[in-house]
Design a protein around this motif. Structure first.
Motif, short mmCIF file in Angstrom:
data_model
loop_
_atom_site.label_atom_id
_atom_site.label_comp_id
_atom_site.label_asym_id
_atom_site.label_seq_id
_atom_site.Cartn_x
_atom_site.Cartn_y
_atom_site.Cartn_z
N LEU B 53 21.29 8.34 -30.36
CA LEU B 53 21.59 6.88 -30.61
C LEU B 53 22.33 6.19 -29.37
N LYS B 54 21.62 5.00 -29.04
CA LYS B 54 22.11 4.33 -28.01
C LYS B 54 23.63 3.78 -28.18
N MET B 55 24.33 3.56 -27.20
CA MET B 55 25.74 3.04 -27.50
C MET B 55 25.84 1.68 -28.10
N ASP B 56 24.89 0.73 -27.90
CA ASP B 56 24.95 -0.50 -28.34
C ASP B 56 24.89 -0.19 -30.15
N ILE B 57 24.21 0.57 -30.63
CA ILE B 57 23.95 0.90 -32.19
C ILE B 57 25.19 1.46 -32.48
N GLN B 58 25.79 2.55 -31.73
CA GLN B 58 27.13 3.03 -32.16
C GLN B 58 28.06 2.06 -32.38
N GLN B 59 28.06 1.27 -31.38
CA GLN B 59 29.13 0.10 -31.54
C GLN B 59 29.03 -0.76 -32.71
N VAL B 60 27.62 -1.10 -33.18
CA VAL B 60 27.36 -1.92 -34.13
C VAL B 60 28.00 -1.03 -35.61
N ALA B 61 27.84 0.16 -35.42
CA ALA B 61 28.12 1.30 -36.69
C ALA B 61 29.60 1.20 -36.66
N LEU B 62 30.40 0.82 -35.64
CA LEU B 62 31.71 0.60 -35.57
C LEU B 62 32.35 -0.92 -35.96
N ASN B 63 31.43 -1.70 -36.37
CA ASN B 63 31.81 -3.24 -36.69
C ASN B 63 32.94 -3.30 -37.79
N THR B 64 33.61 -2.19 -38.24
CA THR B 64 34.76 -2.40 -38.90
C THR B 64 35.80 -3.46 -38.42
N ASN B 65 35.70 -3.37 -37.07
CA ASN B 65 36.53 -4.17 -36.44
C ASN B 65 36.63 -5.60 -36.92
N TYR B 66 35.29 -6.23 -37.06
CA TYR B 66 34.96 -7.47 -37.83
C TYR B 66 35.85 -7.64 -38.97
N TYR B 67 36.09 -6.60 -39.93
CA TYR B 67 36.76 -6.65 -41.18
C TYR B 67 38.24 -7.47 -40.90
N LEU B 68 38.60 -6.86 -39.85
CA LEU B 68 40.20 -7.60 -39.53
C LEU B 68 40.01 -8.73 -38.49
N LEU B 69 38.99 -8.82 -37.74
CA LEU B 69 38.79 -9.91 -37.00
C LEU B 69 38.45 -11.35 -37.80
N LEU B 70 37.72 -11.00 -38.95
CA LEU B 70 37.36 -12.24 -39.76
C LEU B 70 38.35 -12.65 -40.59
N ILE B 71 39.41 -12.10 -40.73
CA ILE B 71 40.46 -12.68 -41.47
C ILE B 71 40.88 -13.82 -40.79
N ILE B 72 41.13 -13.64 -39.65
CA ILE B 72 41.45 -15.14 -38.66
C ILE B 72 40.65 -16.34 -39.00
N PRO B 73 39.51 -16.59 -39.06
CA PRO B 73 38.88 -17.77 -39.37
C PRO B 73 39.29 -18.18 -41.03
N THR B 74 39.35 -17.39 -41.58
CA THR B 74 39.60 -17.75 -43.27
C THR B 74 41.36 -18.09 -43.00
N PHE B 75 41.97 -17.44 -42.49
CA PHE B 75 43.54 -17.71 -42.17
C PHE B 75 43.69 -19.21 -41.76
N CYS B 76 42.71 -19.63 -40.69
CA CYS B 76 43.08 -20.59 -40.02
C CYS B 76 42.31 -22.05 -40.64
N ILE B 77 41.25 -21.91 -41.25
CA ILE B 77 40.68 -22.86 -42.15
C ILE B 77 41.02 -23.17 -43.31
N ILE B 78 41.54 -21.89 -43.98
CA ILE B 78 41.86 -22.33 -45.50
C ILE B 78 43.37 -22.16 -45.82
N CYS B 79 43.89 -21.05 -45.37
CA CYS B 79 45.42 -20.93 -45.41
C CYS B 79 46.20 -22.08 -44.71
#
Lengths: 305, 253
Positions: B53-79
């Motif tokens: 498995l190539k590194m980029d796909i492994q990185q995509v499998a670890l995209n849980t980062n975005y669970y935390l990162l995507l809080i930021i737009p919601t925070f800025c736009i709505i809250c």
């Protein structure tokens, strides 16, 4: 016939067991500077929130420029508002805040931002962040926001809050200018009657969610100015006596049994004597006339008594 | 709607959160590209990567980062609108409450997903340019892995929108979105340790967020993928409809 800018019909707002506004009727004509007078918590802000869509109507209806229901929604773009305290993004400057709302409203002519800021003397604070503004500056930016895009109807809730005397005076001039030069209709609420009296031409008194009275400035002047109140059984004949026997011309027949004499030289004893000598029944004669504040207190007192 | 989107984009670019999102995403990917090591967070997923498995796909499998990162737009736009009380400005002079909700939700969703796709592709192209094919897979394979996660991230953002419109406070949004997965993982770990609840807990864990993110990027079975997408669709619909009903009923200050 004058065009109606805003009309409410039995407008009611209830929160569970509390009625914030109770079957309120109000008619604002185009070009009016309409003063909404009431104590804190009287229902002024609720009225404004209802007509601007900030809160849902419990009962009754309202129309904006003759349009009601969903059609009134489209007329919202003709309204500029400042409801309760002014709210803007603290990290943005005055200009950036208004630019954001220009995008929202589809205003392409950004010169309007500077014009709005100039009308409230905020040109120098154009690039200052909102969070650094004083209370008065915040209030003025709120008014600038309401004036953005030259609305036909401007609704301002307690606009003079936090302003210094010079600021209040400047704002008064701005209101008059907007009304006279641009034909903008203004609805301004305040609990300070004297301030509203200085600019408004029509007034609505409101207390405990109920509309007490809707009067023009002329009617208010009439009701507040010092006079002799004369009560007889025949007002027509009494008026003739005032004119022919006493040479009094400055008077007004209020209803079938009441006449108000505004002539300052009029003597109550002489009037009473002439009335009696001419075989009229005199029910009473007394001096009347109150300050604006006392007038309002009387109105409120009538509701609570 | 276009005017509203323009306004939102204008304001978003003036927030610190906007730059924080892009900086953090770039920082994570820079480390991955430079050190040839996929990096990210995982709440309780046990992902095993094969050597092929190539590194980029492994990185995509670890995209849980975005669970935390995507809080930021919601925070800025709505809250941001609720904490500054500026929501009333828009509703009193531009659009109705209903349109406001639709516009805000749609913009948050579009921006979040566009940012997610853009950053992932930027990583792909930079990694391919710097590290060559040894560490990067074919464009199609990478797209399949990453875009396969899109329904899940749609559901995640919908859930954030629901929380933001319900609680209205940025601090509450942050606390709930960050603590809930951790608390959930902790609870599941405890249940797995108990003989009687192990089977149920293991079943539930298959649909835990970081596990789904990982498995959807890797070669999971079609039935698992279908179940995940059904869950995502249900969460998206319930969150967006529920958020609207709550917002519509709520009295604005």
């Amino acid at each position: 016939m004058r065009e109606i800018a805003l009309q409410t019909n039995q407008l009611t707002k209830r929160y569970k067991n509390f009625t914030a506004l109770d079957r309120a009727d109000m008619t604002v004509y185009r070009g009016d500077i309409y003063g909404l007078v009431g104590r804190n918590g009287a229902g002024k802000t609720t009225m404004m929130k209802l007509v601007t869509g900030l809160t849902n109507v419990t009962e009754g209806s309202f129309s904006i420029f003759g349009k009601s229901g969903s059609a009134a929604e489209k007329e919202k773009k003709r309204i500029g508002c400042l409801i309760e305290s002014p709210a803007f993004f603290g990290n943005l400057t005055a200009y950036q805040n208004l630019r954001y709302y220009c995008f929202q409203k589809g205003i392409t002519d950004v010169k309007q931002i500077d014009e709005a800021l100039k009308s409230v003397s905020l040109t120098d604070a154009r690039n200052k962040k909102f969070k650094t503004f004083s209370l008065g500056m915040k209030q003025r930016l709120g008014i600038a926001f309401a004036l953005l895009d030259n609305p036909d109807l401007v609704i301002l809730d307690e606009p003079i809050n936090g302003l210094d005397p010079i600021g209040i005076s400047e704002l008064r001039d701005t209101f008059r200018k907007l009304s006279q030069e641009k034909g903008i209709t203004l609805i301004i609420s305040s609990h300070i009657l004297s301030e509203l009296y200085a600019v408004a031409n029509r007034f609505l008194f409101i207390e405990s969610g109920k509309v007490l009275k809707e009067v023009t400035k002329q009617q208010l002047d009439l009701e507040c100015s010092r006079c002799l109140v004369l009560k007889t059984d025949d007002n027509k004949k009494a008026a003739t006596i005032l004119e022919d026997k006493l040479d009094i011309r400055d008077y007004k027949v209020i209803d079938s049994c009441e006449i108000r004499v505004y002539d300052e030289s009029a003597k109550p004893d002489l009037i009473a004597k002439e009335i009696v000598l001419n075989d009229l029944r005199l029910f009473g004669i007394h001096e009347s006339g109150v300050s604006l504040e006392d007038y309002f207190k009387q109105l409120v007192g009538e509701v609570h008594s | 709607m276009i005017n509203m989107f323009k306004a939102e984009l204008y304001r978003l670019t003036k927030t610190k959160g906007f730059y924080l999102f892009w900086f953090l995403a770039a920082f994570i990917y820079t480390l991955t590209v430079v050190y040839h090591a996929p990096g990210g967070i995982s709440f309780s997923a046990f992902l095993e990567f094969s050597d092929s498995l190539k590194m980029d796909i492994q990185q995509v499998a670890l995209n849980t980062n975005y669970y935390l990162l995507l809080i930021i737009p919601t925070f800025c736009i709505i809250c941001g609108e609720f904490s500054e009380h500026t929501v009333k400005n828009t509703i009193t002079s531009a659009i109705s409450k209903k349109k406001y909700y639709i516009m805000k939700s749609l913009f948050t969703m579009l921006y979040s997903l566009t940012a997610f796709i853009t950053v992932n592709y930027l990583f792909y192209f930079v990694n391919r340019a710097v590290n060559g094919s040894k560490y990067s897979s074919a464009f199609g394979a990478f797209s399949k892995a990453m875009l396969g996660q899109l329904p899940l991230f749609t559901a995640i953002v919908s859930l954030f929108i629901f929380i933001a419109f319900t609680l209205k406070k940025g601090a509450a949004l942050n606390a709930i979105t960050m603590i809930t997965p951790l608390a959930f993982s902790l609870l599941m770990m405890m249940l797995i340790e108990i003989e009687q609840t192990r089977k149920v807990a293991e079943k539930i864990m298959r649909y835990e967020i970081s596990t789904m993110i990982g498995k959807l990027a890797l070669d999971c079975s079609d039935s698992y993928r279908a179940k995940c997408y059904i869950i995502c669709a249900a969460v998206t619909i319930v969150s967006l409809v529920g958020g609207y009903l709550i917002f519509e009923k709520h009295e604005l200050e």
